[in-house]
Design a protein around this motif. Structure first.
Motif, PDB file in Angstrom:
ATOM      1  N   GLN A   1       0.845  -1.184   0.000  1.00 47.29           N
ATOM      2  CA  GLN A   1       0.000   0.000   0.000  1.00 47.29           C
ATOM      3  C   GLN A   1       0.887   1.244   0.000  1.00 47.29           C
ATOM      4  O   GLN A   1       1.837   1.342   0.767  1.00 47.29           O
ATOM      5  CB  GLN A   1      -0.894   0.003   1.241  1.00 47.29           C
ATOM      6  N   VAL A   2       0.543   2.208  -0.849  1.00 48.67           N
ATOM      7  CA  VAL A   2       1.312   3.450  -0.935  1.00 48.67           C
ATOM      8  C   VAL A   2       1.169   4.242   0.359  1.00 48.67           C
ATOM      9  O   VAL A   2       0.079   4.343   0.930  1.00 48.67           O
ATOM     10  CB  VAL A   2       0.820   4.291  -2.123  1.00 48.67           C
ATOM     11  N   ARG A   3       2.287   4.764   0.828  1.00 48.83           N
ATOM     12  CA  ARG A   3       2.257   5.613   2.015  1.00 48.83           C
ATOM     13  C   ARG A   3       3.018   6.895   1.736  1.00 48.83           C
ATOM     14  O   ARG A   3       4.109   6.882   1.167  1.00 48.83           O
ATOM     15  CB  ARG A   3       2.881   4.915   3.210  1.00 48.83           C
ATOM     16  N   LEU A   4       2.429   7.998   2.154  1.00 48.03           N
ATOM     17  CA  LEU A   4       3.092   9.294   2.140  1.00 48.03           C
ATOM     18  C   LEU A   4       3.051   9.821   3.565  1.00 48.03           C
ATOM     19  O   LEU A   4       1.978   9.903   4.167  1.00 48.03           O
ATOM     20  CB  LEU A   4       2.374  10.278   1.204  1.00 48.03           C
ATOM     21  N   ILE A   5       4.201  10.161   4.085  1.00 47.13           N
ATOM     22  CA  ILE A   5       4.276  10.624   5.470  1.00 47.13           C
ATOM     23  C   ILE A   5       4.917  12.001   5.498  1.00 47.13           C
ATOM     24  O   ILE A   5       6.080  12.165   5.108  1.00 47.13           O
ATOM     25  CB  ILE A   5       5.069   9.643   6.342  1.00 47.13           C
ATOM     26  N   GLU A   6       4.136  12.971   5.972  1.00 47.77           N
ATOM     27  CA  GLU A   6       4.645  14.341   6.106  1.00 47.77           C
ATOM     28  C   GLU A   6       5.244  14.562   7.489  1.00 47.77           C
ATOM     29  O   GLU A   6       4.833  13.923   8.462  1.00 47.77           O
ATOM     30  CB  GLU A   6       3.516  15.368   5.918  1.00 47.77           C
ATOM     31  N   SER A   7       6.183  15.464   7.554  1.00 49.63           N
ATOM     32  CA  SER A   7       6.773  15.867   8.822  1.00 49.63           C
ATOM     33  C   SER A   7       7.280  17.300   8.695  1.00 49.63           C
ATOM     34  O   SER A   7       7.358  17.846   7.583  1.00 49.63           O
ATOM     35  CB  SER A   7       7.920  14.938   9.221  1.00 49.63           C
ATOM     36  N   GLY A   8       7.604  17.880   9.840  1.00 52.16           N
ATOM     37  CA  GLY A   8       8.213  19.212   9.838  1.00 52.16           C
ATOM     38  C   GLY A   8       7.291  20.343  10.230  1.00 52.16           C
ATOM     39  O   GLY A   8       7.724  21.491  10.340  1.00 52.16           O
ATOM     40  N   ALA A  24       7.803   9.061   0.624  1.00 51.94           N
ATOM     41  CA  ALA A  24       6.898   8.117  -0.036  1.00 51.94           C
ATOM     42  C   ALA A  24       7.467   6.717   0.008  1.00 51.94           C
ATOM     43  O   ALA A  24       8.683   6.519  -0.087  1.00 51.94           O
ATOM     44  CB  ALA A  24       6.672   8.536  -1.482  1.00 51.94           C
ATOM     45  N   SER A  25       6.578   5.754   0.164  1.00 50.33           N
ATOM     46  CA  SER A  25       6.997   4.357   0.103  1.00 50.33           C
ATOM     47  C   SER A  25       5.990   3.564  -0.723  1.00 50.33           C
ATOM     48  O   SER A  25       4.827   3.951  -0.843  1.00 50.33           O
ATOM     49  CB  SER A  25       7.121   3.768   1.509  1.00 50.33           C
ATOM     50  N   ARG A  26       6.485   2.453  -1.292  1.00 49.17           N
ATOM     51  CA  ARG A  26       5.660   1.589  -2.114  1.00 49.17           C
ATOM     52  C   ARG A  26       5.050   2.349  -3.287  1.00 49.17           C
ATOM     53  O   ARG A  26       3.876   2.142  -3.637  1.00 49.17           O
ATOM     54  CB  ARG A  26       4.586   0.900  -1.279  1.00 49.17           C
ATOM     55  N   LEU A  27       5.871   3.218  -3.847  1.00 45.63           N
ATOM     56  CA  LEU A  27       5.437   4.060  -4.953  1.00 45.63           C
ATOM     57  C   LEU A  27       6.619   4.226  -5.890  1.00 45.63           C
ATOM     58  O   LEU A  27       7.753   4.410  -5.421  1.00 45.63           O
ATOM     59  CB  LEU A  27       5.010   5.441  -4.409  1.00 45.63           C
ATOM     60  N   THR A  28       6.391   4.133  -7.187  1.00 43.54           N
ATOM     61  CA  THR A  28       7.449   4.442  -8.146  1.00 43.54           C
ATOM     62  C   THR A  28       7.538   5.958  -8.208  1.00 43.54           C
ATOM     63  O   THR A  28       6.923   6.608  -9.060  1.00 43.54           O
ATOM     64  CB  THR A  28       7.147   3.819  -9.516  1.00 43.54           C
ATOM     65  N   SER A  71      10.621  21.188  -3.667  1.00 42.28           N
ATOM     66  CA  SER A  71      11.742  20.442  -4.228  1.00 42.28           C
ATOM     67  C   SER A  71      11.483  18.950  -4.061  1.00 42.28           C
ATOM     68  O   SER A  71      10.544  18.550  -3.366  1.00 42.28           O
ATOM     69  CB  SER A  71      13.048  20.837  -3.532  1.00 42.28           C
ATOM     70  N   ARG A  72      12.323  18.148  -4.685  1.00 35.86           N
ATOM     71  CA  ARG A  72      12.205  16.705  -4.561  1.00 35.86           C
ATOM     72  C   ARG A  72      13.562  16.057  -4.726  1.00 35.86           C
ATOM     73  O   ARG A  72      14.457  16.619  -5.384  1.00 35.86           O
ATOM     74  CB  ARG A  72      11.201  16.138  -5.567  1.00 35.86           C
ATOM     75  N   ASP A  73      13.687  14.879  -4.141  1.00 42.44           N
ATOM     76  CA  ASP A  73      14.887  14.060  -4.292  1.00 42.44           C
ATOM     77  C   ASP A  73      14.411  12.661  -4.657  1.00 42.44           C
ATOM     78  O   ASP A  73      13.959  11.903  -3.788  1.00 42.44           O
ATOM     79  CB  ASP A  73      15.683  14.054  -2.983  1.00 42.44           C
ATOM     80  N   ASN A  74      14.493  12.334  -5.928  1.00 42.17           N
ATOM     81  CA  ASN A  74      13.958  11.051  -6.384  1.00 42.17           C
ATOM     82  C   ASN A  74      14.760   9.864  -5.841  1.00 42.17           C
ATOM     83  O   ASN A  74      14.223   8.763  -5.710  1.00 42.17           O
ATOM     84  CB  ASN A  74      13.904  11.018  -7.903  1.00 42.17           C
TER      85      ASN A  74
END
Length: 125
Positions: A1-8, A24-28, A71-74
């Motif tokens: 299952q896709v998970r997105l976890i925010e923090s900060g 993000a986890s379990r996500l391309t 921003s992002r870090d793939n």
């Protein structure tokens, strides 16, 4: 299952800065644009910023342009939102979203988006 976890998130005085992160986890991850939305009490969820798959293109709501940077870090499956010159009206729960649709859809929630649980940002005057 896709998970997105925010923090900060947290409490900050007006004029201050915060950096939000979304893992993000379990996500391309590289196949998705990433976006940040926010929702203040009694208001609808609104678009804040989006970044393309490669990170080459970014988009901002007028209300945050010049103050926020997405921003992002793939390699790390992470997206970030650097918020500066914060105002009390920036107070909201901030959500990250993974968006697979065309760029024209990135500023609106879609049924096929993946969402995190949100992180509270409170800006005191």
């Amino acid at each position: 299952q896709v998970r997105l976890i925010e923090s900060g998130g947290g409490l900050v005085q007006a004029g201050g800065s915060l950096r939000l992160s979304c893992v993000a986890s379990r996500l391309t991850f590289g196949n998705y644009a990433m976006a940040w939305f926010r929702q203040a009490p009694g208001k609808e969820r609104e678009f804040v910023a989006a970044i393309s798959w490669s990170g080459a293109n970014t988009y901002y709501a007028d209300s945050v342009k010049g103050r926020f940077t997405i921003s992002r870090d793939n390699a790390k499956n992470t997206a970030a939102l650097q918020m500066s010159s914060l105002k009390p009206e920036d107070t909201a729960v901030y959500y990250c979203a993974a968006k697979g649709g065309p760029s024209s859809s990135w500023s609106s929630p879609r049924s096929d988006d993946y969402w995190g649980q949100g992180t509270q940002v409170t800006v005191s005057s």
